[in-house]
Design a protein around this motif. Sequence first.
Motif: not given
Length: 606
Positions: A296-300
């Motif tokens: 989630v932190s990288k792909a948003a």
Amino acid sequence: MTKEKKTIDPNYIEVSNLFNGSCVYQVPKYQRGYAWEATEVEEFCSDLFECLDAYENDDELEHFFGGVVCIEEKPKNAKQTHKCFSVVDGQQRISTFILFISVIRDNLLDIHNDIEEKYKKGVGSLIETFEKKYLYYSESRNLEEIRYEKLRMSIKDEEFYHSLVYSREILPQKTDSHKRILKAQKLIKSKVDSRVDKLDFIETVKVFETIDALLSSKCHLLKITTNKNEDAYRLFQVLNDRGRALSACDLLRASSLSKFEANEDVKLQDKSAVIWDEITEDRERDVEKYFSFYYVSKAADKIKKLDLFSKFNKLFFESCNPDDIYTRLKSISADLDTIKLLEDGEWPYERSNLSQWHHQRVKFLVVRLKHTECIPLLLAATQLSETKFYELVRVLEKFFFRFKTVLGKRFDPVVKVYLEEIKKINKNPETYGVQSITKELRSILEIKTTDEEFKHAVLQLEFSKKESKDATNGNRVIKYLLLQLEENFDWLRSENSSIKSRENMVDKSHVYDFPFVSIEHIYSSTSKVIDKEVELRKHKLENLTVLARDTNSLVGNKAFHDKKIHFSASQYKLNKEIANYHTWDNHTLTERKTQIENSLVELFRI
């Protein structure tokens, strides 16, 4: 060129048929080690012996031992006569069955050594039956017998498992999985020994013959075979490996490390495997959850548990060469360490110019207020300066307390904001400003909540005797609120109500945390002199304050005029103010309630 046909072949088979014939199984070299704990092994033995009882009593009881997902490997050469299967899911089950058979084999060998000569041939024949059916596949080549073990474990466990099962020797236990293997075998041995303890050797041999018959008729598995890796990785998600199912992390490990096979870069593969070991070895942590946070932190973007393997693999590993995978794994490992820090409420910057009070805000947000949904955003925000990171944490802390902790509002619109902010941070952390998320969250508060609603909900809070048994987190909402009133005491009593002045005036000289403070009833919860009006309000916020835990025991259940001495000497400004009252009655409670009510909106304004 003929295109290889894509097949998935499910077969409901007896356990003996999984092992019988020319089938041999290989756990992928870098897959996780043996994972079953005593609970799973106990349940496995219980199921098997329950079937045995029914079988011996001619009852119609059958048992399904779960599924096995395999990839059928291509023969290495034209002379290969056996079929080799790579085990994607079910290694715990298969390896435990073989441990079970090895215990029976060992018992038979001990019997064979002790009995009269006339019985040796029959027992020797049964030993050979068990070995050929479950432990080895043999073929003759150039007049020599070549043996293939029915199961070869991953690199982590192969030597230890082989020595224990096939050589009957116990090597030093170098990993936790080695300890679990040995513990499983000892547990199985104790169960088998208990079963045959009072039997003579002929009756014991008969029990073992019955177990073979049982595994050949009443105990079943679902064996699903495919010739495509991606099919096998998808199938694992619908099968349960009795509480120790292959997680998405296990599959990501196997999938990423398989990328090294083509160029045979063993050293880089080994180094990557070590990183995976470090990532997955901590069994006390929910590593799969951390991978979701990372994604989630990288792909948003949000991710479901069932999609974690496929989406994570596609984004981070699928198109990578071995060098890129190794570099990426190092980066992932470092970020997972940061996630662990954040989950524990620790400050994620090694070198810091901010105070311990600033650092403590992460613990209040994530641990005390239990807001773990913000961890992906916080991970992304570690790209910012620590000052901006603190500003973000402070905004989230105040917003979350009002919106979710007190009012319990649906969090969907907030998650959308978090994802958008992650995109902005990832796009350009250098120029990102916290005012962006502040504006969005302020808008949500204006649309979804009212000041009156918030004040009313807070003033309905009551101290819970049941929760008070938890010294650290009991009555956490009240304790958090009282600590906020204490920290902001000077600002709340000043005439300057701006947010900027709040930051300057907040008391950062003390680091307050839940384990070191306790909630104190100003009018005692077990007062000897009863005031009927106050008694009705004794658990309300207006009758509560905080004391250092060691002081709380000194104050006890004293009357207000006796408590005043301790309040006056307290380090807390709230208590010094309380000590200025001459009496503590219903009128005083109403006055303090109004004072708290007037502070709430400003205190949690963002």
